[in-house]
Structures are given as structure tokens and as C-alpha cells.
Design a protein around this motif. Structure first.
Motif, PDB file in Angstrom:
ATOM      1  N   ILE A 176       0.736  -1.192   0.243  1.00 27.46           N
ATOM      2  CA  ILE A 176      -0.163   0.278   0.205  1.00 27.46           C
ATOM      3  C   ILE A 176       0.830   1.204  -0.144  1.00 27.46           C
ATOM      4  CG2 ILE A 176      -1.854   1.348   1.507  1.00 27.46           C
ATOM      5  CD1 ILE A 176      -2.913  -1.299   2.153  1.00 27.46           C
ATOM      6  N   VAL A 177       1.667   1.229   0.430  1.00 28.00           N
ATOM      7  CA  VAL A 177       2.962   2.129   0.535  1.00 28.00           C
ATOM      8  C   VAL A 177       2.891   2.343  -0.474  1.00 28.00           C
ATOM      9  CG1 VAL A 177       4.741   3.263   2.127  1.00 28.00           C
ATOM     10  CG2 VAL A 177       3.192   1.917   3.382  1.00 28.00           C
ATOM     11  N   HIS A 178       4.323   1.626  -1.133  1.00 26.17           N
ATOM     12  CA  HIS A 178       4.678   1.458  -2.018  1.00 26.17           C
ATOM     13  C   HIS A 178       4.011   2.024  -3.269  1.00 26.17           C
ATOM     14  CE1 HIS A 178       8.735   0.900  -1.245  1.00 26.17           C
ATOM     15  NE2 HIS A 178       8.503  -0.062  -0.421  1.00 26.17           N
ATOM     16  N   THR A 179       2.531   1.694  -3.519  1.00 25.59           N
ATOM     17  CA  THR A 179       1.879   1.455  -4.307  1.00 25.59           C
ATOM     18  C   THR A 179       1.058   3.179  -4.749  1.00 25.59           C
ATOM     19  OG1 THR A 179       1.078  -0.588  -4.801  1.00 25.59           O
ATOM     20  CG2 THR A 179      -0.149   0.960  -5.954  1.00 25.59           C
ATOM     21  N   ALA A 180       1.006   3.589  -3.442  1.00 29.26           N
ATOM     22  CA  ALA A 180       0.778   5.173  -3.401  1.00 29.26           C
ATOM     23  C   ALA A 180       1.747   6.236  -3.975  1.00 29.26           C
ATOM     24  CB  ALA A 180       0.083   5.594  -1.651  1.00 29.26           C
ATOM     25  N   TYR A 181       3.051   5.416  -2.624  1.00 21.07           N
ATOM     26  CA  TYR A 181       3.589   6.438  -3.242  1.00 21.07           C
ATOM     27  C   TYR A 181       4.400   6.719  -4.466  1.00 21.07           C
ATOM     28  CZ  TYR A 181       7.557   9.727  -1.064  1.00 21.07           C
ATOM     29  OH  TYR A 181       8.518  10.615  -0.992  1.00 21.07           O
ATOM     30  N   ALA A 182       4.489   5.581  -5.389  1.00 22.31           N
ATOM     31  CA  ALA A 182       4.829   5.017  -6.789  1.00 22.31           C
ATOM     32  C   ALA A 182       4.590   6.159  -7.830  1.00 22.31           C
ATOM     33  CB  ALA A 182       5.256   3.593  -6.963  1.00 22.31           C
ATOM     34  N   LEU A 183       3.157   5.333  -7.311  1.00 20.71           N
ATOM     35  CA  LEU A 183       1.731   6.093  -8.618  1.00 20.71           C
ATOM     36  C   LEU A 183       1.231   7.717  -8.689  1.00 20.71           C
ATOM     37  CD1 LEU A 183      -0.518   3.282  -9.209  1.00 20.71           C
ATOM     38  CD2 LEU A 183       1.199   3.971 -10.314  1.00 20.71           C
ATOM     39  N   HIS A 184       2.162   8.358  -7.334  1.00 22.55           N
ATOM     40  CA  HIS A 184       1.850   9.962  -7.297  1.00 22.55           C
ATOM     41  C   HIS A 184       3.001  10.918  -8.092  1.00 22.55           C
ATOM     42  CE1 HIS A 184       5.010  10.822  -4.690  1.00 22.55           C
ATOM     43  NE2 HIS A 184       5.010  12.349  -4.809  1.00 22.55           N
ATOM     44  N   PHE A 185       3.799  10.439  -8.207  1.00 20.96           N
ATOM     45  CA  PHE A 185       4.821  11.260  -9.247  1.00 20.96           C
ATOM     46  C   PHE A 185       3.856  10.701 -10.807  1.00 20.96           C
ATOM     47  CE2 PHE A 185       8.091   8.162  -6.629  1.00 20.96           C
ATOM     48  CZ  PHE A 185       9.078   9.372  -6.268  1.00 20.96           C
ATOM     49  N   PRO A 186       4.383  12.464 -11.165  1.00 18.86           N
ATOM     50  CA  PRO A 186       3.579  12.908 -12.765  1.00 18.86           C
ATOM     51  C   PRO A 186       4.329  12.030 -13.418  1.00 18.86           C
ATOM     52  CG  PRO A 186       6.064  14.458 -11.812  1.00 18.86           C
ATOM     53  CD  PRO A 186       5.254  13.202 -10.222  1.00 18.86           C
ATOM     54  N   PHE A 187       3.960  11.753 -14.954  1.00 16.38           N
ATOM     55  CA  PHE A 187       4.782  10.804 -15.597  1.00 16.38           C
ATOM     56  C   PHE A 187       4.695  11.233 -16.972  1.00 16.38           C
ATOM     57  CE2 PHE A 187       3.161   7.236 -12.407  1.00 16.38           C
ATOM     58  CZ  PHE A 187       4.305   6.868 -12.445  1.00 16.38           C
ATOM     59  N   CYS A 188       5.377  12.605 -16.548  1.00 16.52           N
ATOM     60  CA  CYS A 188       4.951  13.376 -17.837  1.00 16.52           C
ATOM     61  C   CYS A 188       6.181  13.478 -19.058  1.00 16.52           C
ATOM     62  CB  CYS A 188       5.129  14.735 -17.636  1.00 16.52           C
ATOM     63  SG  CYS A 188       6.974  14.889 -16.552  1.00 16.52           S
ATOM     64  N   ARG A 189       6.710  12.303 -19.131  1.00 18.83           N
ATOM     65  CA  ARG A 189       7.628  11.396 -20.651  1.00 18.83           C
ATOM     66  C   ARG A 189       6.828  10.005 -21.043  1.00 18.83           C
ATOM     67  NH1 ARG A 189      13.131  10.097 -17.308  1.00 18.83           N
ATOM     68  NH2 ARG A 189      13.674  13.101 -16.311  1.00 18.83           N
ATOM     69  N   SER A 190       6.970   9.771 -21.758  1.00 16.76           N
ATOM     70  CA  SER A 190       6.923   9.022 -22.587  1.00 16.76           C
ATOM     71  C   SER A 190       5.882   7.846 -21.498  1.00 16.76           C
ATOM     72  CB  SER A 190       8.007   7.589 -23.626  1.00 16.76           C
ATOM     73  OG  SER A 190       7.579   6.949 -24.521  1.00 16.76           O
ATOM     74  N   ARG A 191       4.419   7.054 -22.609  1.00 20.01           N
ATOM     75  CA  ARG A 191       3.882   6.368 -21.372  1.00 20.01           C
ATOM     76  C   ARG A 191       3.899   5.191 -21.682  1.00 20.01           C
ATOM     77  NH1 ARG A 191       1.686   9.511 -17.969  1.00 20.01           N
ATOM     78  NH2 ARG A 191      -0.320   8.036 -17.646  1.00 20.01           N
ATOM     79  N   ALA A 192       5.187   4.795 -22.942  1.00 21.06           N
ATOM     80  CA  ALA A 192       5.793   3.302 -22.649  1.00 21.06           C
ATOM     81  C   ALA A 192       6.320   2.985 -21.672  1.00 21.06           C
ATOM     82  CB  ALA A 192       5.758   3.234 -23.904  1.00 21.06           C
ATOM     83  N   ILE A 193       5.864   1.513 -21.394  1.00 19.78           N
ATOM     84  CA  ILE A 193       6.300   0.847 -20.029  1.00 19.78           C
ATOM     85  C   ILE A 193       7.381  -0.817 -21.428  1.00 19.78           C
ATOM     86  CG2 ILE A 193       6.292  -0.516 -17.875  1.00 19.78           C
ATOM     87  CD1 ILE A 193       4.302   0.905 -17.198  1.00 19.78           C
ATOM     88  N   ASP A 194       8.026  -0.588 -20.542  1.00 19.79           N
ATOM     89  CA  ASP A 194       8.980  -1.366 -21.087  1.00 19.79           C
ATOM     90  C   ASP A 194       9.759  -2.518 -20.712  1.00 19.79           C
ATOM     91  OD1 ASP A 194      10.585  -3.129 -23.102  1.00 19.79           O
ATOM     92  OD2 ASP A 194      12.631  -1.433 -23.129  1.00 19.79           O
ATOM     93  N   HIS A 195       7.990  -2.816 -20.523  1.00 22.83           N
ATOM     94  CA  HIS A 195       7.675  -3.907 -18.917  1.00 22.83           C
ATOM     95  C   HIS A 195       6.535  -5.112 -19.786  1.00 22.83           C
ATOM     96  CE1 HIS A 195       8.365  -6.624 -15.750  1.00 22.83           C
ATOM     97  NE2 HIS A 195       9.039  -5.505 -15.282  1.00 22.83           N
ATOM     98  N   PHE A 196       6.882  -6.287 -19.051  1.00 20.25           N
ATOM     99  CA  PHE A 196       5.196  -6.731 -19.139  1.00 20.25           C
ATOM    100  C   PHE A 196       4.065  -6.440 -18.999  1.00 20.25           C
ATOM    101  CE2 PHE A 196       8.067 -10.042 -17.854  1.00 20.25           C
ATOM    102  CZ  PHE A 196       7.556 -10.360 -16.640  1.00 20.25           C
ATOM    103  N   PHE A 197       4.488  -6.486 -17.487  1.00 19.77           N
ATOM    104  CA  PHE A 197       3.510  -6.051 -16.080  1.00 19.77           C
ATOM    105  C   PHE A 197       3.576  -4.337 -15.883  1.00 19.77           C
ATOM    106  CE2 PHE A 197       5.842  -8.481 -14.253  1.00 19.77           C
ATOM    107  CZ  PHE A 197       6.228  -7.939 -12.190  1.00 19.77           C
ATOM    108  N   CYS A 198       2.899  -3.868 -15.017  1.00 15.52           N
ATOM    109  CA  CYS A 198       3.641  -2.428 -14.505  1.00 15.52           C
ATOM    110  C   CYS A 198       4.218  -2.667 -12.826  1.00 15.52           C
ATOM    111  CB  CYS A 198       2.329  -1.511 -13.727  1.00 15.52           C
ATOM    112  SG  CYS A 198       1.168  -1.311 -15.256  1.00 15.52           S
ATOM    113  N   GLU A 199       5.690  -2.856 -13.447  1.00 17.93           N
ATOM    114  CA  GLU A 199       6.566  -3.134 -11.726  1.00 17.93           C
ATOM    115  C   GLU A 199       7.260  -1.483 -12.035  1.00 17.93           C
ATOM    116  OE1 GLU A 199       9.425  -6.545 -10.180  1.00 17.93           O
ATOM    117  OE2 GLU A 199       9.536  -5.744 -12.486  1.00 17.93           O
ATOM    118  N   VAL A 200       7.293  -1.175 -10.279  1.00 19.80           N
ATOM    119  CA  VAL A 200       7.978   0.384  -9.919  1.00 19.80           C
ATOM    120  C   VAL A 200       9.233   0.474 -10.618  1.00 19.80           C
ATOM    121  CG1 VAL A 200       8.920   1.339  -7.631  1.00 19.80           C
ATOM    122  CG2 VAL A 200       6.201  -0.225  -7.496  1.00 19.80           C
TER     123      VAL A 200
END
Length: 325
Positions: A176-200
Motif C-alpha cells: 500500500i505504501v509503495h503503490t501510493a507513493y510510486a503512483l503519485h509521481f507525475p509521468f510526463c515523459r513517454s507513457r511506454a513501459i518497457d515491461h510485460f506488467f506494471c512494476e515500480v
């Protein structure tokens, strides 16, 4: 878990609406998962292999849970902990592979912020919980072999319940702590995640702000959930091997050595890539590297765990024969 998750994802929903109206940084709040597969024939073979592994993992772990529930011979602390491990493995691989399969078949690789947040939350919960649970299982083997006379006291029902419940609760709170903290960052670069699932670690690369402070928090969590449990597991098996060396029966020594070596192999496959991914600074991560390391602790070890920890055991094989009859 529902109150925590509802609060978390209601927050994500509000953040998504805000980002939709955020000036010119992004036009959508959706991410794009680049995944493992391309359009080549080799990717089709690899895709088929992943699907087979997924089906095998679900069947293996489901059978393991049913055997433990049905057969009284398996109502022991070791198999109680193993049933929780199997359930975690089912949830973990189901959190990742169905989305991969859907994206490959549909050709769409987008994932919403809310769904991405759910993947991060569930993945971190299960990864953290499994790290603690594997340490608890190694302690169980240590007590059983090195202190057999004290085993009924040191591994009673209350201790087992605390170990299993603690793994779930601590893993959930950390997630809960890491998910809430990691997703509060603004993602203003590319939206493409070079992965097969959402990992921090893969998502942090997309942030346009300094995440150094948060990375230190990830490092501290890595010490608690990775290095400490792995050190305890290693120490437990060293003590087990030292005890085994004192046995007079060569057959017992051979069997114990075989069991310990297989256990350590699976543990190393799980912890090794996990430590390498989460305990390195963001600047040392190369594009696409994390997703290939993640295959070990998200897809391969859930398949191997039932085979290594249970299906090689005579009690499990007897319980399976009884159930089939």
C-alpha cells in the motif's frame, strides 16, 4: 484487504481525472506495456510456452491446495505454509499472464492507470509476502531436522498462523505504501513501459521528477524483504546440512542433500533476479533488462515451487493416489 484497496484505487481514480486535464504534459492517463512479444514466429512460440506454463502453474498449485485440505497426513505446519505459498503463486501469475495473453491476441497494449495501480499493489503484496513465507518455511525445516524434539512446541498451530498471517499483512502494508507513493509521481515523459506488467522500477523511468528519495525507501524495503529473509534461509540450510552430515545413514544424507540443493536452487532463482531488480539505482537499469529478470520470480518459480517443495515428497504422492482412487 478491501478497505485498503478501495481507498487506494479511489485515490487513483481522482488522480486519473486530474491528469486528463493536466495542461500539455499528457493527453491520456493510460500506459503502454511494450511486453515480451513482437510479431515474429519466435514470439508466437514463446507466447505458447508462457500460456502452457500459466495453465500448468494453476493446475499444480490448485491440486496442491486440494491435497493439503483433503488428506489428514498433510495437516502439518510445513504443508500449511505451503498451501499459502501455492495460493500466492496462483494469484501472482494470474495478475500478470492473462493481461499478457489478452494484449498479444488483441494487439492492444494499453493499460489504464487504475489497472496498472492494481497490478503494482497485488504484485508487491504477493512478492513481499512470499519472501517472508519462504523464510518461514526454511525455519520450519531447520526446526524439524535440527531440533526435532522441540518441533511440536516451536511450530505449533499458533506459530504457523502468525507466520502465514504476518506474511500477508506485512506484505499488504508494504505494498500500500509503495503503490501510493510510486503512483503519485507525475509521468510526463513517454507513457511506454518497457515491461510485460506494471512494476515500480520500470515505471520510475517515466517520471520527470527526482525519485532518489523514494529509491532509498525501496532499498530499505529490499533489505527487509529480500536480503534479511534470504540470509535467514541460507543460514537455515547451512545448519540443516551440518546436521545431515552427522547422520549415520548414507541414504538419509543423500536424500537431504538432494532436497536442500533443489530448495536452494529455487530460492536463488527467486531472490537473485528480485534483488538485482529492486536494489539497484534507477540509473543502472538498462531498457528491457528488468522484464527478462522478472520472468524468474513472476512466472518460472510459481511453476517450480509445487514440484520442488511437494510433488517429490512420498506423502504428497500417496495423497494424490488416494484422491485419484
Amino acid at each position: 484487504l478491501l478497505p485498503f484497496s478501495s481507498i487506494l484505487f479511489s485515490t487513483l481514480g481522482k488522480r486519473e481525472k486530474v491528469m486528463m486535464g493536466h495542461e500539455n504534459h499528457t493527453f491520456t492517463s493510460d500506459f503502454i506495456l511494450l511486453g515480451l512479444f513482437s510479431s515474429s514466429r519466435l514470439s508466437l512460440v514463446f507466447f505458447s510456452f508462457i500460456v502452457i506454463i500459466f495453465i500448468t502453474t494453476i493446475i499444480e498449485n490448485t491440486v496442491m491446495i486440494l491435497l493439503i485440505l483433503r488428506d489428514s497426513r498433510l495437516h502439518t505446519p510445513m504443508y500449511f505454509l505451503l498451501s499459502h505459498l501455492s495460493f500466492m503463486d496462483i494469484l501472482h501469475i494470474s495478475n500478470i499472464v492473462p493481461k499478457m495473453v489478452t494484449d498479444f491476441l488483441s494487439g492492444s497494449r494499453t493499460i489504464s492507470l487504475v489497472y496498472c495501480g492494481f497490478q503494482v499493489f497485488l504484485s508487491l503484496t504477493l512478492l513481499g509476502g512470499e519472501c517472508l513465507l519462504l523464510a518461514a518455511m526454511s525455519y520450519d525445516r531447520y526446526v524439524a531436522i535440527c531440533h526435532p524434539l522441540h518441533y511440536p512446541v516451536l511450530m505449533n498451530e499458533y506459530v504457523c498462523a502468525v507466520m502465514a498471517g504476518g506474511s500477508w499483512i506485512i506484505g499488504t502494508v508494504n505494498s500500500i505504501v509503495h503503490t501510493a507513493y510510486a503512483l503519485h509521481f507525475p509521468f510526463c515523459r513517454s507513457r511506454a513501459i518497457d515491461h510485460f506488467f506494471c512494476e515500480v522500477p520500470a515505471m520510475l523511468k517515466l517520471s520527470c521528477v527526482d525519485t532518489t528519495l523514494y529509491e532509498r525507501g525501496v532499498y530499505v524495503s529490499g533489505l527487509i524483504f529480500l536480503l534479511v529473509p534470504f540470509s535467514l534461509i541460507f543460514a537455515s540450510y547451512v545448519q540443516v546440512l551440518l546436521t545431515v552430515l552427522q547422520m549415520k545413514s548414507s541414504e538419509a544424507r543423500k536424500k537431504s542433500f538432494s532436497t536442500c540443493s533443489f530448495h536452494m536452487m529455487v530460492v536463488t532463482m527467486y531472490y537473485g533476479p528480485f534483488i538485482f531488480t529492486y536494489m539497484r539505482p534507477k540509473s543502472y537499469h538498462t531498457p528491457g533488462q528488468d522484464k527478462y529478470l522478472a520472468i524468474f520470480y513472476t512466472i518460472l518459480t510459481p511453476t517450480l515451487n509445487p514440484i520442488i517443495y511437494s510433488f517429490r515428497n512420498k506423502d504428497v504422492l500417496e495423497a494424490m493416489k488416494t484422491m485419484l482412487k
